[in-house]
Design a protein around this motif. Structure first.
Motif, short mmCIF file in Angstrom:
data_model
loop_
_atom_site.label_atom_id
_atom_site.label_comp_id
_atom_site.label_asym_id
_atom_site.label_seq_id
_atom_site.Cartn_x
_atom_site.Cartn_y
_atom_site.Cartn_z
N LYS A 1 -7.70 6.86 0.58
CA LYS A 1 -8.30 5.53 0.77
C LYS A 1 -7.21 4.51 1.16
O LYS A 1 -7.37 3.73 2.11
CB LYS A 1 -8.98 5.11 -0.54
N ALA A 2 -6.07 4.59 0.45
CA ALA A 2 -4.96 3.66 0.73
C ALA A 2 -4.43 3.89 2.15
O ALA A 2 -4.11 2.92 2.87
CB ALA A 2 -3.85 3.82 -0.30
N ALA B 1 -9.29 13.02 -7.92
CA ALA B 1 -9.56 11.57 -7.89
C ALA B 1 -8.37 10.82 -7.30
O ALA B 1 -8.52 9.89 -6.47
CB ALA B 1 -9.86 11.07 -9.29
N LEU B 2 -7.19 11.25 -7.69
CA LEU B 2 -5.98 10.58 -7.21
C LEU B 2 -5.76 10.84 -5.71
O LEU B 2 -5.36 9.94 -4.96
CB LEU B 2 -4.77 11.08 -8.03
N GLU C 1 -6.72 2.34 4.57
CA GLU C 1 -6.55 0.87 4.55
C GLU C 1 -5.32 0.46 5.37
O GLU C 1 -5.34 -0.54 6.08
CB GLU C 1 -6.44 0.37 3.11
N GLU D 1 -8.89 14.85 -12.30
CA GLU D 1 -8.00 13.68 -12.12
C GLU D 1 -7.18 13.82 -10.85
O GLU D 1 -6.95 12.85 -10.12
CB GLU D 1 -7.06 13.53 -13.32
N LYS E 1 -8.04 11.24 -3.59
CA LYS E 1 -9.02 10.37 -2.95
C LYS E 1 -8.46 8.95 -2.80
O LYS E 1 -8.62 8.29 -1.76
CB LYS E 1 -10.28 10.31 -3.82
N GLU E 2 -7.80 8.51 -3.89
CA GLU E 2 -7.19 7.16 -3.88
C GLU E 2 -6.13 7.05 -2.77
O GLU E 2 -6.03 6.06 -2.07
CB GLU E 2 -6.55 6.83 -5.23
N ILE E 3 -5.34 8.15 -2.69
CA ILE E 3 -4.27 8.16 -1.67
C ILE E 3 -4.88 8.08 -0.27
O ILE E 3 -4.45 7.29 0.58
CB ILE E 3 -3.39 9.43 -1.82
N LYS F 1 0.85 -1.21 0.00
CA LYS F 1 0.00 0.00 0.00
C LYS F 1 0.87 1.25 0.00
O LYS F 1 0.59 2.23 -0.69
CB LYS F 1 -0.93 0.02 1.23
N TYR G 1 1.36 6.98 -6.54
CA TYR G 1 0.30 7.99 -6.75
C TYR G 1 0.88 9.40 -6.61
O TYR G 1 0.57 10.29 -7.40
CB TYR G 1 -0.82 7.82 -5.71
N GLN H 1 2.24 1.83 -3.31
CA GLN H 1 1.17 2.35 -4.17
C GLN H 1 0.99 3.86 -3.95
O GLN H 1 0.90 4.63 -4.91
CB GLN H 1 -0.12 1.60 -3.84
#
Ligand SMILES: [Zn+2]
Length: 235
Positions: A99-100, A92-93, A103, A89, A95-97, A70, A77, A73
């Motif tokens: 989320k990771a 969105a990215l 986690e 974009e 947001k991904e970060i 993670k 990002y 990842q």
């Protein structure tokens, strides 16, 4: 006391000792098996605890690898972030970060729980190790003791059987025949004293005539009830 009685009493003493030793000999394999069983059970308990510890460690490693993946990842990002032109974009990215990262938090909490479990298990493993060591020492001593006892029994039996052979040769054949039959059927005593006017075998009252015979007679006297050979023992 009639010499024939005296001889039978010696024979009976040897026969009883032989029977006792043989009975003890048959119990030795059971005792050996019980010792081996407790050793095996202790060893199994330790194996099971070590197995649990191994599984916990494997779980922990797996969680660590997940976290590392993670993190890699997230780093990737972040590199991408600097190259992105579009705001959508970019958002969105981000947001991904996020989320990771969340986690990772979850996994790390889980990892802490796993480590706590491992910490709890360690004293149990140590305790079981110490217990097994103790059982092993005890089992070795028991094994040695049983072997020694077994050898002694064999030695003693040989000695007693030899003595028995001589006594049998020396015994009156008719008296011996009666003795052997009684010993076989009663399996405790073939020849018993009269105690307080009672048979030492079946404990029933002996008529005065029989008591007199046992005391003064020149032939063997038998109990009317159980058939055992009687002898007079001054009280
Ligand atoms: Zn009797």
């Amino acid at each position: 006391m009639l010499p024939v009685i005296e001889k039978l009493l010696v024979l009976q003493d040897r026969d009883r000792r032989i029977a006792q030793l043989k009975a003890e000999r048959t119990r030795i394999p059971e005792q050996t098996a019980a010792t081996e069983q407790s050793l095996k059970a202790g060893s199994a308990r330790l194996d099971s605890l070590r197995d649990q510890a191994k599984h916990i460690e494997a779980d922990r490693k797996k969680l660590e690898i997940d976290v590392e993946a993670k993190r890699a990842q997230i780093a990737k990002y972040r590199t991408q972030l600097s190259l992105i032109k579009s705001n959508t974009e970019y958002q969105a990215l981000l947001k991904e970060i996020a989320k990771a990262e969340q986690e990772i938090d979850v996994i790390e909490t889980h990892e802490l729980e796993v480590m706590e479990k491992s910490d709890q298990l360690q004293p149990a493993v140590k305790q079981e190790q110490a217990a097994l060591k103790e059982i092993t020492v005890k089992a070795e001593a028991e094994r040695a003791e049983l072997q020694k006892r077994s050898a002694m029994i064999e030695q003693e039996l040989v000695k007693l059987q030899t003595e028995r052979g001589t006594l049998v040769q020396d015994a009156d054949p008719d008296a011996l025949y009666r003795y052997e039959r009684l010993m076989h059927s009663k399996s405790d005593f073939a020849i018993v004293p009269i105690r307080n006017g009672n048979c030492g075998g079946c404990h029933l009252n002996i008529p005065p005539q029989l008591v007199h015979n046992a005391k003064n007679g020149t032939t063997l006297t038998s109990c009317d009830y159980c058939g055992r050979i009687l002898y007079w023992q001054p009280e």
